[in-house]
Design a protein around this motif. Structure first.
Motif, PDB file in Angstrom:
ATOM      1  N   GLN A 133     -15.137  -3.615   0.954  1.00 29.53           N
ATOM      2  CA  GLN A 133     -14.330  -4.963   0.737  1.00 29.53           C
ATOM      3  C   GLN A 133     -13.167  -5.017   1.668  1.00 29.53           C
ATOM      4  O   GLN A 133     -12.704  -3.881   1.934  1.00 29.53           O
ATOM      5  CB  GLN A 133     -14.219  -5.160  -0.727  1.00 29.53           C
ATOM      6  CG  GLN A 133     -13.132  -4.062  -1.212  1.00 29.53           C
ATOM      7  CD  GLN A 133     -13.110  -4.259  -2.935  1.00 29.53           C
ATOM      8  OE1 GLN A 133     -13.309  -5.226  -3.440  1.00 29.53           O
ATOM      9  NE2 GLN A 133     -12.379  -3.232  -3.516  1.00 29.53           N
ATOM     10  N   PRO A 134     -12.750  -6.104   1.672  1.00 29.43           N
ATOM     11  CA  PRO A 134     -11.255  -6.275   2.501  1.00 29.43           C
ATOM     12  C   PRO A 134     -10.157  -5.429   1.567  1.00 29.43           C
ATOM     13  O   PRO A 134     -10.292  -5.646   0.363  1.00 29.43           O
ATOM     14  CB  PRO A 134     -10.877  -7.845   2.505  1.00 29.43           C
ATOM     15  CG  PRO A 134     -12.446  -8.519   2.285  1.00 29.43           C
ATOM     16  CD  PRO A 134     -13.022  -7.586   1.213  1.00 29.43           C
ATOM     17  N   ARG A 135      -9.412  -4.789   2.411  1.00 39.87           N
ATOM     18  CA  ARG A 135      -8.196  -4.323   1.637  1.00 39.87           C
ATOM     19  C   ARG A 135      -6.940  -4.322   2.697  1.00 39.87           C
ATOM     20  O   ARG A 135      -6.859  -4.607   3.695  1.00 39.87           O
ATOM     21  CB  ARG A 135      -8.491  -2.590   1.810  1.00 39.87           C
ATOM     22  CG  ARG A 135      -9.547  -2.205   1.009  1.00 39.87           C
ATOM     23  CD  ARG A 135      -9.716  -2.454  -0.275  1.00 39.87           C
ATOM     24  NE  ARG A 135      -8.886  -1.345  -0.868  1.00 39.87           N
ATOM     25  CZ  ARG A 135      -9.220  -1.199  -2.290  1.00 39.87           C
ATOM     26  NH1 ARG A 135      -9.947  -1.846  -2.941  1.00 39.87           N
ATOM     27  NH2 ARG A 135      -8.625  -0.149  -2.838  1.00 39.87           N
ATOM     28  N   THR A 136      -5.816  -4.341   2.134  1.00 37.83           N
ATOM     29  CA  THR A 136      -4.462  -4.468   2.658  1.00 37.83           C
ATOM     30  C   THR A 136      -4.058  -3.045   2.846  1.00 37.83           C
ATOM     31  O   THR A 136      -3.835  -2.260   1.532  1.00 37.83           O
ATOM     32  CB  THR A 136      -3.550  -5.506   2.093  1.00 37.83           C
ATOM     33  OG1 THR A 136      -4.262  -6.829   2.056  1.00 37.83           O
ATOM     34  CG2 THR A 136      -2.297  -5.515   2.607  1.00 37.83           C
ATOM     35  N   PHE A 137      -3.360  -2.365   4.164  1.00 41.94           N
ATOM     36  CA  PHE A 137      -3.108  -1.438   4.543  1.00 41.94           C
ATOM     37  C   PHE A 137      -1.457  -1.263   4.935  1.00 41.94           C
ATOM     38  O   PHE A 137      -1.390  -2.561   5.596  1.00 41.94           O
ATOM     39  CB  PHE A 137      -3.742  -0.768   5.332  1.00 41.94           C
ATOM     40  CG  PHE A 137      -5.279  -0.519   5.062  1.00 41.94           C
ATOM     41  CD1 PHE A 137      -5.592   0.642   4.125  1.00 41.94           C
ATOM     42  CD2 PHE A 137      -6.209  -1.301   5.466  1.00 41.94           C
ATOM     43  CE1 PHE A 137      -6.943   0.929   3.881  1.00 41.94           C
ATOM     44  CE2 PHE A 137      -7.521  -1.190   5.336  1.00 41.94           C
ATOM     45  CZ  PHE A 137      -7.821  -0.033   4.491  1.00 41.94           C
ATOM     46  N   ARG A 138      -0.711  -0.651   4.244  1.00 42.55           N
ATOM     47  CA  ARG A 138       0.631  -0.406   4.741  1.00 42.55           C
ATOM     48  C   ARG A 138       0.718   0.175   6.030  1.00 42.55           C
ATOM     49  O   ARG A 138       0.019   1.436   6.092  1.00 42.55           O
ATOM     50  CB  ARG A 138       1.691  -0.017   3.672  1.00 42.55           C
ATOM     51  CG  ARG A 138       2.039  -0.805   2.617  1.00 42.55           C
ATOM     52  CD  ARG A 138       3.156  -0.310   1.426  1.00 42.55           C
ATOM     53  NE  ARG A 138       4.159   0.602   2.321  1.00 42.55           N
ATOM     54  CZ  ARG A 138       5.211   1.021   1.525  1.00 42.55           C
ATOM     55  NH1 ARG A 138       5.189   1.286   0.236  1.00 42.55           N
ATOM     56  NH2 ARG A 138       5.958   1.796   2.149  1.00 42.55           N
ATOM     57  N   VAL A 139       1.272  -0.318   7.071  1.00 43.90           N
ATOM     58  CA  VAL A 139       0.956   0.081   8.345  1.00 43.90           C
ATOM     59  C   VAL A 139       1.837   1.409   8.525  1.00 43.90           C
ATOM     60  O   VAL A 139       1.416   2.431   9.030  1.00 43.90           O
ATOM     61  CB  VAL A 139       1.634  -0.894   9.524  1.00 43.90           C
ATOM     62  CG1 VAL A 139       1.644  -0.124  10.724  1.00 43.90           C
ATOM     63  CG2 VAL A 139       0.722  -2.091   9.633  1.00 43.90           C
ATOM     64  N   ASP A 140       2.952   1.649   7.632  1.00 36.24           N
ATOM     65  CA  ASP A 140       3.607   2.865   7.680  1.00 36.24           C
ATOM     66  C   ASP A 140       3.008   4.067   6.920  1.00 36.24           C
ATOM     67  O   ASP A 140       3.416   5.090   7.252  1.00 36.24           O
ATOM     68  CB  ASP A 140       5.200   2.756   7.226  1.00 36.24           C
ATOM     69  CG  ASP A 140       4.874   2.327   5.667  1.00 36.24           C
ATOM     70  OD1 ASP A 140       4.100   1.663   5.224  1.00 36.24           O
ATOM     71  OD2 ASP A 140       5.819   2.681   4.993  1.00 36.24           O
ATOM     72  N   ARG A 141       1.861   3.722   6.458  1.00 34.69           N
ATOM     73  CA  ARG A 141       0.988   4.724   5.764  1.00 34.69           C
ATOM     74  C   ARG A 141      -0.134   5.047   6.560  1.00 34.69           C
ATOM     75  O   ARG A 141      -0.985   6.077   6.217  1.00 34.69           O
ATOM     76  CB  ARG A 141       0.671   4.298   4.329  1.00 34.69           C
ATOM     77  CG  ARG A 141       1.757   4.395   3.485  1.00 34.69           C
ATOM     78  CD  ARG A 141       1.260   3.746   1.962  1.00 34.69           C
ATOM     79  NE  ARG A 141       2.356   4.033   1.060  1.00 34.69           N
ATOM     80  CZ  ARG A 141       2.257   3.312  -0.262  1.00 34.69           C
ATOM     81  NH1 ARG A 141       1.085   2.760  -0.679  1.00 34.69           N
ATOM     82  NH2 ARG A 141       3.373   3.306  -1.068  1.00 34.69           N
ATOM     83  N   ILE A 142      -0.370   4.583   7.736  1.00 34.49           N
ATOM     84  CA  ILE A 142      -1.378   4.997   8.655  1.00 34.49           C
ATOM     85  C   ILE A 142      -0.885   6.012   9.485  1.00 34.49           C
ATOM     86  O   ILE A 142      -0.166   6.014  10.208  1.00 34.49           O
ATOM     87  CB  ILE A 142      -1.883   3.792   9.602  1.00 34.49           C
ATOM     88  CG1 ILE A 142      -2.316   2.720   8.613  1.00 34.49           C
ATOM     89  CG2 ILE A 142      -3.037   4.188  10.455  1.00 34.49           C
ATOM     90  CD1 ILE A 142      -2.735   1.559   9.493  1.00 34.49           C
TER      91      ILE A 142
END
Length: 171
Positions: A133-142
């Motif tokens: 499913q679609p998810r929202t990721f914090r870029v600083d946690r990639i």
């Protein structure tokens, strides 16, 4: 193409000066064309080198990523941009400090313009194959990212995401 007119001018100049220095008329055109061809090749090499260095500069454009800032503090001034279709493998560290590897299909970024004038990408919305499913990721946690099709390492994740928007920076 910018160097074509000067080269034609040089060919004419070499042709004319060839007569002054005693080159027989039958050889002047050959000499002029050879010299013009050499200059054309050198001009093309220069343009290729210029384009390559311009591409390298684009890749090294600095981006800011806000770390450890409460998402609710930033959400009011975030803007959304859609991304071109792609497939990435990311190593993502969630709020519980657990790292997972996910294959995602990025859809959009949420960003704001930082005080230094550069985009500050806060969130990446993507379809996650792991969660289906679609998810929202914090870029600083990639923690790391790779192109899923080529395996190429993506060293600057925010810059790569920004390039996928197709939007140019006004620096």
């Amino acid at each position: 193409m910018n160097f074509l007119m000067p080269i034609l001018g040089l060919i004419a100049l070499v042709y004319l000066t060839g007569g002054w220095i005693g080159i027989p008329e039958s050889y002047r055109l050959t000499v002029a064309l050879v010299v013009g061809g050499i200059l054309g090749v050198l001009g093309t090499i220069g343009i290729i080198i210029d384009k390559k260095s311009a591409e390298d500069e684009k890749k090294s454009i600095p981006f800011t990523v806000t770390r450890n800032v409460s998402p609710t503090l930033m959400q009011e001034d975030l803007q959304i941009l859609p991304l071109k279709p792609s497939r990435l493998i990311i190593h993502y560290q969630d709020g519980k400090n657990e790292e997972t590897e996910r294959t995602i299909h990025p859809q959009q970024i949420e960003y704001r313009i930082a005080p230094n004038g550069l985009p500050d990408i806060a969130y990446l919305t993507a379809y996650c194959e792991l969660r289906k499913q679609p998810r929202t990721f914090r870029v600083d946690r990639i923690e790391a990212a790779y192109d899923a099709d080529t395996g190429e390492v993506i060293p600057n994740i925010p810059a790569a995401l920004w390039r996928q928007t197709g939007k140019m920076l006004n620096i």
